[in-house]
Design an enzyme around this catalytic site. Structure first.
Site, short mmCIF file in Angstrom:
data_model
loop_
_atom_site.label_atom_id
_atom_site.label_comp_id
_atom_site.label_asym_id
_atom_site.label_seq_id
_atom_site.Cartn_x
_atom_site.Cartn_y
_atom_site.Cartn_z
N ASP A 13 1.04 -0.79 0.22
CA ASP A 13 0.06 -0.09 0.38
C ASP A 13 1.35 1.08 -0.01
OD1 ASP A 13 -2.00 -1.66 -0.18
OD2 ASP A 13 -2.44 -1.54 2.40
N GLU A 14 2.09 1.46 -0.57
CA GLU A 14 3.00 2.25 -0.48
C GLU A 14 2.14 3.22 -1.74
OE1 GLU A 14 3.68 -0.85 -1.23
OE2 GLU A 14 4.91 -1.30 0.42
N LYS A 16 2.02 2.29 -5.59
CA LYS A 16 2.44 1.53 -6.22
C LYS A 16 1.45 2.03 -7.74
CE LYS A 16 2.42 -2.68 -4.54
NZ LYS A 16 2.24 -1.84 -3.09
N GLY A 40 -4.53 -4.33 -4.00
CA GLY A 40 -5.45 -3.30 -4.39
C GLY A 40 -4.74 -1.84 -4.52
N HIS A 41 -4.61 -2.04 -5.80
CA HIS A 41 -3.92 -0.34 -6.65
C HIS A 41 -4.47 0.98 -6.51
CE1 HIS A 41 -0.25 -3.50 -7.36
NE2 HIS A 41 -0.67 -3.48 -6.08
N ARG A 143 2.21 -28.19 -7.14
CA ARG A 143 2.09 -29.32 -8.22
C ARG A 143 0.50 -30.21 -8.70
NH1 ARG A 143 7.41 -32.23 -7.51
NH2 ARG A 143 6.64 -32.64 -5.73
N GLN A 222 2.06 -5.98 -3.16
CA GLN A 222 2.15 -6.37 -2.06
C GLN A 222 3.67 -5.31 -1.45
OE1 GLN A 222 1.50 -9.14 -3.13
NE2 GLN A 222 -0.56 -8.35 -2.56
N THR A 237 2.94 -12.60 2.79
CA THR A 237 2.14 -13.22 1.55
C THR A 237 2.57 -14.21 1.43
OG1 THR A 237 0.34 -12.86 0.14
CG2 THR A 237 2.91 -11.49 -0.52
N SER A 297 -6.89 -0.84 0.94
CA SER A 297 -8.28 -0.85 -0.12
C SER A 297 -9.03 -1.97 -0.85
CB SER A 297 -7.09 -0.63 -2.06
OG SER A 297 -6.26 0.44 -1.47
N GLY A 300 -10.70 -2.39 3.90
CA GLY A 300 -11.72 -1.37 4.30
C GLY A 300 -10.99 -2.34 5.61
N PRO A 302 -8.67 -0.95 9.53
CA PRO A 302 -7.35 -0.03 9.25
C PRO A 302 -6.04 -0.30 9.95
CG PRO A 302 -9.27 -0.58 11.34
CD PRO A 302 -9.36 -1.45 9.99
N GLY A 413 -0.18 13.70 -3.04
CA GLY A 413 -1.73 14.20 -3.18
C GLY A 413 -2.03 12.44 -3.73
P1 GDP Z 1 -0.90 0.73 -3.37
O1 GDP Z 1 -1.18 -0.66 -3.07
O2 GDP Z 1 0.94 0.61 -3.13
O3 GDP Z 1 -1.22 0.83 -4.84
O4 GDP Z 1 -1.19 1.52 -2.66
P2 GDP Z 1 -2.64 1.71 -2.24
O5 GDP Z 1 -3.29 2.56 -3.51
O6 GDP Z 1 -3.51 0.16 -1.48
O7 GDP Z 1 -2.63 2.70 -0.90
C1 GDP Z 1 -1.90 3.66 -1.24
C2 GDP Z 1 -3.39 5.03 -1.08
O8 GDP Z 1 -2.85 6.96 -1.28
C3 GDP Z 1 -4.35 5.27 -1.74
O9 GDP Z 1 -5.26 5.24 -1.48
C4 GDP Z 1 -3.71 6.66 -2.74
O10 GDP Z 1 -4.66 6.77 -3.25
C5 GDP Z 1 -3.00 6.85 -1.83
N1 GDP Z 1 -2.47 8.10 -2.00
C6 GDP Z 1 -1.18 7.51 -3.02
N2 GDP Z 1 -0.14 8.91 -3.75
C7 GDP Z 1 -0.87 9.27 -2.84
C8 GDP Z 1 -0.18 10.56 -1.74
O11 GDP Z 1 1.21 11.29 -1.91
N3 GDP Z 1 -0.20 11.58 -0.63
C9 GDP Z 1 -1.31 11.27 -0.64
N4 GDP Z 1 -1.91 12.15 0.40
N5 GDP Z 1 -1.99 10.18 -0.86
C10 GDP Z 1 -1.81 9.35 -1.45
P1 IMO Z 2 -1.00 -3.72 -2.57
O1 IMO Z 2 -0.50 -4.72 -3.57
C1 IMO Z 2 -1.02 -4.64 1.96
C2 IMO Z 2 -1.17 -8.54 3.78
C3 IMO Z 2 -2.16 -8.78 4.71
C4 IMO Z 2 -2.05 -9.69 5.46
C5 IMO Z 2 -0.15 -11.12 4.52
C6 IMO Z 2 -0.94 -11.86 4.03
O2 IMO Z 2 -2.33 -3.30 -1.99
O3 IMO Z 2 -0.15 -3.30 -1.80
P2 IMO Z 2 -2.16 -12.87 2.25
O4 IMO Z 2 -4.00 -12.26 1.61
O5 IMO Z 2 -1.22 -12.23 0.72
O6 IMO Z 2 -2.50 -14.26 2.13
O7 IMO Z 2 -2.00 -11.85 3.33
O8 IMO Z 2 -0.55 -9.58 3.09
N1 IMO Z 2 -1.44 -8.41 2.59
C7 IMO Z 2 -1.47 -6.67 1.88
N2 IMO Z 2 -0.72 -5.34 2.81
N3 IMO Z 2 -1.01 -4.49 1.06
C8 IMO Z 2 -1.42 -5.61 0.09
O9 IMO Z 2 -1.26 -5.39 -1.07
C9 IMO Z 2 -1.67 -6.87 0.35
N4 IMO Z 2 -1.77 -8.24 0.35
C10 IMO Z 2 -1.76 -8.72 1.01
O10 IMO Z 2 -2.89 -8.12 4.99
O11 IMO Z 2 -0.89 -9.21 6.54
MG MG Z 3 -2.72 -1.61 -1.15
#
Ligand code: GDP
Ligand code: IMO
Ligand code: MG
Length: 428
Positions: A13-14, A16, A40-41, A143, A222, A237, A297, A300, A302, A413
């Site tokens: 969730d960085e 990406k 969830g991207h 396998r 991830q 994961t 994403s 849901g 926290p 943002g």
């Molecule tokens: P991903 O899984 O690495 O693609 O990241 P996620 O989409 O799960 O989570 C990143 C969240 O931060 C999303 O809600 C994005 O819309 C939001 N986001 C991404 N870049 C920024 C940023 O620079 N600032 C803020 N405030 N939100 C951001």
């Molecule tokens: P993105 O691509 C954040 C976490 C789960 C759990 C662990 C194992 O959006 O960054 P799994 O369902 O893979 O067996 O769960 O990994 N996890 C993530 N956390 N972002 C993700 O994907 C994740 N995909 C899995 O919360 O701790």
């Molecule tokens: Mg994500």
């Protein structure tokens, strides 16, 4: 041309999805190489937000071929819904989407297995997304799994039944009954839909593209600290989330790897269980969660929040050979007078280290922080790199000095446009 790879350096969730979408216009192919609907991207542009789970984040650019690679575990039901959402928004995703015949299939029974296995772990549960990821990768390595190409065989139903009867016994082992209800019908409907799409030998497609001078961007899912080998095992994961996973998950030889973009937030988050050295369980953590809208994403849930952790970033940079860093969400920290960065860990012996020890559990290490002044300016309003306040550029320089890799993108943002590209400060 080389294959550039973008990967998360923390616990996922960085951001990406956002950066893949920003970089995509300069690429011909965007390819996912591991993970599945646990991802969830999020992409935001023109006032709308899109969350992609299995479809690569290049899908909104009509000139780009998007590939779901062999290393991905694909849930046809989730996939069909995802495609429908894109269609509803006027995106003809089927045109420029290609799916590897070697990608693994997530069956409804895999999701049941994920649930019962998590329940059986009790307080030691991983906190999985319950999308069937672990059980599907187990079948792949064991396998016995099914792959996308199998849906083209006449005996697909037979192979499906065989695997489900195996899963039934496994569910019974957990003292539960396998009841799939309407999921089976949804699965076969989705498989029918999948058959109408472009199912390909994507390893040839990608290697031919490389030979023909096309630009390929591999999109990680991830994060590095969730990697099955090097992450906070067992709270990880089930795939190789590192750059190495792009080689096996797409069929690309290491010699073709070019730039490696490492993405990190200006702080840390984690969903699910497992150690988190800089976690903030107080109101500071809560303020970050609210300001950063840190709720999953996909599920849901926290997200747990904490300060930036440089030893773990160094570790991820080392494992991935990161050539450029992208810092996300610094705008979220606007309200803080001071900002902490963990530079070292103190071990029980009192010794300081900047290496990630075998156990990251709280009793084995204490984070050591440097406090830096906050910038107190809404970075989201800034449109050019030259307008960044000095407190913030000093903060970037501090991180670059420690990590020895340039920060070339600063995201301020969620919107595509809130992205500042920068020449890195000189690292002395
Ligand atoms: P991903 O899984 O690495 O693609 O990241 P996620 O989409 O799960 O989570 C990143 C969240 O931060 C999303 O809600 C994005 O819309 C939001 N986001 C991404 N870049 C920024 C940023 O620079 N600032 C803020 N405030 N939100 C951001
Ligand atoms: P993105 O691509 C954040 C976490 C789960 C759990 C662990 C194992 O959006 O960054 P799994 O369902 O893979 O067996 O769960 O990994 N996890 C993530 N956390 N972002 C993700 O994907 C994740 N995909 C899995 O919360 O701790
Ligand atoms: Mg994500």
């Amino acid at each position: 041309m080389a294959v550039d790879i973008l990967i998360g350096l923390q616990w996922g969730d960085e951001g990406k999805g956002k950066i893949v979408d920003v970089l995509a216009p300069t690429y011909d192919i965007v390819a996912r190489f591991q993970g599945g609907p646990n991802a969830g991207h999020t992409l935001e542009f023109e006032g709308t937000k899109h969350v992609l789970h299995q479809i690569p984040s290049g899908i909104f650019h009509s000139h780009i071929q998007n590939i779901i690679g062999n290393g991905v575990v694909l849930d046809p039901i989730v996939f069909k819904t995802e495609m429908q959402k894109l269609t509803d928004r006027g995106v003809d995703a089927a045109q420029n989407l290609f799916i590897s015949k070697k990608a693994s299939l997530i069956l409804p029974s895999h999701k049941v297995l994920d649930k019962v296995s998590e329940e059986a772990l009790g307080s030691g549960k991983i906190g999985s997304t319950l999308k069937g990821i672990g059980p599907t990768y187990q079948d792949k390595i064991g396998r016995v799994g099914l792959r996308v190409g199998d849906i083209l065989s006449d005996d697909f139903q037979e192979c499906y039944d065989k695997l489900v009867s195996r899963h039934r016994k496994m569910v019974e082992f957990y003292g539960k009954q396998l009841e799939l209800g309407e999921q089976e019908q949804l699965f076969f409907d989705a498989v029918d839909y999948l058959r109408t799409l472009k199912l390909v030998d994507s390893e040839y497609m990608i290697n031919e593209a490389i030979q023909n001078g096309k630009r390929v961007l591999a999109e990680g899912a991830q994060g590095s600290l969730l990697d099955v080998d090097f992450g906070t095992y067992p709270f990880v994961t089930s795939s190789t989330t590192l750059v190495a996973g792009a080689c096996t998950g797409l069929g690309v030889a290491p010699k073709h790897i070019g730039e490696v973009y490492g993405i990190f937030k200006a702080y840390c988050t984690r969903v699910g269980s497992g150690p988190f050295p800089t976690e903030l369980l107080d109101e500071v953590g809560e303020s970050i969660r609210q300001a950063g809208r840190e709720f999953g994403s996909t599920t849901g849930r926290p997200r747990r929040c904490g300060w930036l952790d440089l030893p773990s970033l160094k570790y991820s940079i080392m494992l991935n050979g990161v050539t450029q860093l992208n810092m996300m969400k610094a705008d979220v920290l606007t309200e803080f007078d001071t900002i902490n960065i963990c530079t070292h860990y103190r071990l029980p012996s009192g010794e300081l280290t900047d290496k990630v020890p075998h156990s990251l559990e709280a009793e084995n290490l204490e984070p050591v922080y440097t406090e830096l002044p906050g910038w107190k300016i809404d970075l989201n309003k800034i449109e050019s790199i030259d307008e960044l306040p000095e407190t913030f550029t000093n903060y970037l320089a501090f991180i670059e000095e420690h990590l020895r890799v340039p920060i070339t993108i600063v995201s301020v943002g969620p919107d595509r446009k809130s992205t500042l590209k920068r020449d890195a400060l000189s690292i002395s």
